[in-house]
Design an enzyme around this catalytic site. Sequence first.
Site, PDB file in Angstrom:
ATOM      1  N   CYS A 174       0.790  -1.247   0.000  1.00  0.00           N
ATOM      2  CA  CYS A 174       0.000   0.000   0.000  1.00  0.00           C
ATOM      3  C   CYS A 174       0.817   1.291   0.000  1.00  0.00           C
ATOM      4  O   CYS A 174       0.531   2.174  -0.812  1.00  0.00           O
ATOM      5  CB  CYS A 174      -0.981   0.036   1.155  1.00  0.00           C
ATOM      6  SG  CYS A 174      -1.306  -1.517   1.966  1.00  0.00           S
ATOM      7  N   ARG A 181       6.236 -11.444   5.471  1.00  0.00           N
ATOM      8  CA  ARG A 181       5.677 -11.276   6.810  1.00  0.00           C
ATOM      9  C   ARG A 181       6.219 -12.359   7.728  1.00  0.00           C
ATOM     10  O   ARG A 181       6.328 -13.515   7.318  1.00  0.00           O
ATOM     11  CB  ARG A 181       4.148 -11.353   6.768  1.00  0.00           C
ATOM     12  CG  ARG A 181       3.558 -10.226   5.959  1.00  0.00           C
ATOM     13  CD  ARG A 181       2.053 -10.290   5.942  1.00  0.00           C
ATOM     14  NE  ARG A 181       1.531  -9.329   4.968  1.00  0.00           N
ATOM     15  CZ  ARG A 181       0.248  -9.257   4.612  1.00  0.00           C
ATOM     16  NH1 ARG A 181      -0.627 -10.070   5.164  1.00  0.00           N
ATOM     17  NH2 ARG A 181      -0.144  -8.366   3.731  1.00  0.00           N
ATOM     18  N   GLN A 203       0.867 -11.163  -3.552  1.00  0.00           N
ATOM     19  CA  GLN A 203      -0.559 -10.840  -3.552  1.00  0.00           C
ATOM     20  C   GLN A 203      -0.982 -10.343  -4.921  1.00  0.00           C
ATOM     21  O   GLN A 203      -0.222  -9.675  -5.605  1.00  0.00           O
ATOM     22  CB  GLN A 203      -0.832  -9.699  -2.569  1.00  0.00           C
ATOM     23  CG  GLN A 203      -0.610 -10.030  -1.126  1.00  0.00           C
ATOM     24  CD  GLN A 203      -0.887  -8.824  -0.263  1.00  0.00           C
ATOM     25  OE1 GLN A 203      -0.265  -7.775  -0.416  1.00  0.00           O
ATOM     26  NE2 GLN A 203      -1.830  -8.951   0.647  1.00  0.00           N
ATOM     27  N   ASP A 207      -2.595  -7.767  -5.649  1.00  0.00           N
ATOM     28  CA  ASP A 207      -2.998  -6.604  -4.870  1.00  0.00           C
ATOM     29  C   ASP A 207      -3.448  -5.470  -5.779  1.00  0.00           C
ATOM     30  O   ASP A 207      -2.962  -5.343  -6.901  1.00  0.00           O
ATOM     31  CB  ASP A 207      -1.776  -6.144  -4.062  1.00  0.00           C
ATOM     32  CG  ASP A 207      -2.165  -5.399  -2.807  1.00  0.00           C
ATOM     33  OD1 ASP A 207      -3.372  -5.269  -2.546  1.00  0.00           O
ATOM     34  OD2 ASP A 207      -1.250  -4.963  -2.086  1.00  0.00           O
ATOM     35  N   HIS A 220      -5.021  -1.182  -5.327  1.00  0.00           N
ATOM     36  CA  HIS A 220      -5.561  -0.095  -4.512  1.00  0.00           C
ATOM     37  C   HIS A 220      -6.390   0.804  -5.404  1.00  0.00           C
ATOM     38  O   HIS A 220      -5.949   1.195  -6.485  1.00  0.00           O
ATOM     39  CB  HIS A 220      -4.429   0.661  -3.825  1.00  0.00           C
ATOM     40  CG  HIS A 220      -3.733  -0.206  -2.812  1.00  0.00           C
ATOM     41  ND1 HIS A 220      -2.613  -0.923  -3.105  1.00  0.00           N
ATOM     42  CD2 HIS A 220      -4.059  -0.504  -1.530  1.00  0.00           C
ATOM     43  CE1 HIS A 220      -2.258  -1.628  -2.036  1.00  0.00           C
ATOM     44  NE2 HIS A 220      -3.118  -1.400  -1.064  1.00  0.00           N
ATOM     45  N   LYS A 233     -15.037  -3.791   5.818  1.00  0.00           N
ATOM     46  CA  LYS A 233     -14.528  -4.647   4.745  1.00  0.00           C
ATOM     47  C   LYS A 233     -15.464  -5.798   4.445  1.00  0.00           C
ATOM     48  O   LYS A 233     -16.320  -6.155   5.260  1.00  0.00           O
ATOM     49  CB  LYS A 233     -13.161  -5.202   5.123  1.00  0.00           C
ATOM     50  CG  LYS A 233     -13.201  -6.087   6.351  1.00  0.00           C
ATOM     51  CD  LYS A 233     -11.903  -6.862   6.507  1.00  0.00           C
ATOM     52  CE  LYS A 233     -11.949  -7.731   7.768  1.00  0.00           C
ATOM     53  NZ  LYS A 233     -10.826  -8.608   7.925  1.00  0.00           N
ATOM     54  N   HIS A 267      -8.365  -1.121  -0.410  1.00  0.00           N
ATOM     55  CA  HIS A 267      -7.408  -2.199  -0.694  1.00  0.00           C
ATOM     56  C   HIS A 267      -8.225  -3.403  -1.133  1.00  0.00           C
ATOM     57  O   HIS A 267      -9.266  -3.668  -0.566  1.00  0.00           O
ATOM     58  CB  HIS A 267      -6.672  -2.693   0.557  1.00  0.00           C
ATOM     59  CG  HIS A 267      -6.100  -1.667   1.442  1.00  0.00           C
ATOM     60  ND1 HIS A 267      -4.757  -1.473   1.537  1.00  0.00           N
ATOM     61  CD2 HIS A 267      -6.658  -0.800   2.301  1.00  0.00           C
ATOM     62  CE1 HIS A 267      -4.515  -0.532   2.434  1.00  0.00           C
ATOM     63  NE2 HIS A 267      -5.654  -0.109   2.910  1.00  0.00           N
TER      64      HIS A 267
HETATM   65 ZN   LIG Z   1      -3.176  -2.336   0.732  1.00  0.00          ZN
END
Ligand SMILES: [Zn+2]
Length: 596
Positions: free
Chosen positions: A293, A322, A340, A342, A344, A425, A471
């Site tokens: 992010c 992580r 991911q 991912d 945004h 979410k 996200h």
């Molecule tokens: Zn994010």
Amino acid sequence: MLETKRERYEESYLYRIRHSAAHVMAQAVMEMFPDAKIAIGPPVEDGFYYDFDLPRSLTPEDLEVIENRMREIIAENHAFEKKVITSEEAREIYSDQPYKLELIEGLEQGGYDEYGEPLYAKPEISIYQHDTFLDLCRGPHVESTGKVNPDAVKLLNVAGAYWRGDENKPMLQRIYGTAWESATELEEYLWKLEEARKRDHRRLGRELDLFSVSDEVGPGLILWHPKGGMVRKLAEDFAMAEHEKGGYEFVYSPHIGKAQLWKTSGHLDWYQENMYAPLDIEGQEYYLKPMNCPFHVQIFKSRMRSYRDLPLRFAEWGTVYRYERSGVLHGLLRVRGFTQDDAHLFCRPDQMPDEIDRVLKFSLNILRAFGFQNFQAYLSTRNPEKAAGSPEQWEAPTEALRQSLERSQVPYQVDEGEATFYGPKIDIKVKDALGREWQLSTIQFDFTLPERFNLAYIGEDGQEHQPYMIHRALMGSMERFLGVLIEHFAGAFPTWLAPVQAVIIPIADRHLEYAHQVDEQLKEAGLRVEVDDRGERMNAKIRDAQNQKIPYMLVVGDREVEQGTVSVRLRTEENLGGMQVGTFLEQVGADIKARV
Ligand SMILES: [Zn+2]
Ligand SMILES: [Zn+2]
């Protein structure tokens, strides 16, 4: 399709049965090993366990003896009785039980419960007793041991487990068991367990040569082999193409960033325990990224944005790192480095409901393309105790998420107050072929990052406004997604995803030349094909191809050479007989298109 909130497992009768079965098991073990040190024994999903420190390793025969003794204790129908005691009394009772003493200390200080899990309020200390066994326990239990169905209890296996999951602490023996209300439920569960064992992605990963983990590289770090790499590439290519069609733009960001970036984003305050130690580069601290992010935020900020530029959808197959304790790592499902899918989304408030609709639909379409049909969604709403932003700020996004779920027809439940502090979410779980639920997609509002990084766009009024930021990861992580796919399909990927789609099996050496001709023809048509030119017998080659879960086997012998055909067999053992190569190509093409 709103579903009423499911009964919490902790409040279910099944939970009491399993918790009670754990106590009964602990009694049986204590009788077998009077010097045993006992640790914790909670119910878990589908069963229960208890951890013991024993003078020797348990054998399968021991489990049988323990199980038989459990049935006797059940038949004796001892009542479970609760007593609230002081910490002094508790320490007295467990004076020779070091693990319990440690737990009592936690209870006393108010930080931890009897399983060593963190607690927010200081609990009372209570014990539960039945017959001769007495446990530090808050319950709840069934009334008496007789309420546990002796035909619906089974001890499953023994595994090593570190005390408190800490590899610096003693290794205990954990006995896993399961308990149900009826024998039929137990039977069904055992069948599913066996089926799950056959589908275990770690085992299939090895057998199908998809991926590995190397001790020299480190635990939780996945090495994709050519075949697994091909499946992953195909999945990514498909999803990326969909993203492009869906109005996403691709960005790329580095794997490390300065400490100050993670300070501003808040990660160093609330996420540091999941991050690795910093690297020192010319006296500056850098961290490996646990999330993408902050980088995407920087891209947003790289120039002045106008209301006309929005929405912006930045997508990245971003690899993040992580920290996970080595004890919890599990194949592809729980790893230390993963990629991911991912993205945004940055949008204006007036664009937000549309944007949510769009991303939810998009997410379901992607998951459906991979063969998932059953979804369950969860809407997490504001927790007044810990939430960024005002209740009013949460209202519109929460409502948009809810309405979008209504329109999607996906069954959902509302988890009141379960949102993380930065925004409401939606989580989507899929049910796989065995009915197991896997959490994959998440669509998450964020009120904090736009504020922390001072994000703004110039509105129609010429003033600066703060954009909404969302996200979202649809497959979640590629590692986990492929782990789920492997188990869902039991390694038999649909033709479009199969690393090898067809294998050509010449019956004898004199058919090799023709086999290679067919191979070339199929490769030209874009198929992933191999010729099995080993000196093995045909039946052995067919068996191997079946074990490798290759969708099509094309056997070629004298007749096929003569007629210019291939004899087609499926991995399901179905025999389609001889056909022209062109006809075969048509059939495979249809399969690939239909994603079956
Ligand atoms: Zn994010
Ligand atoms: Zn208990």
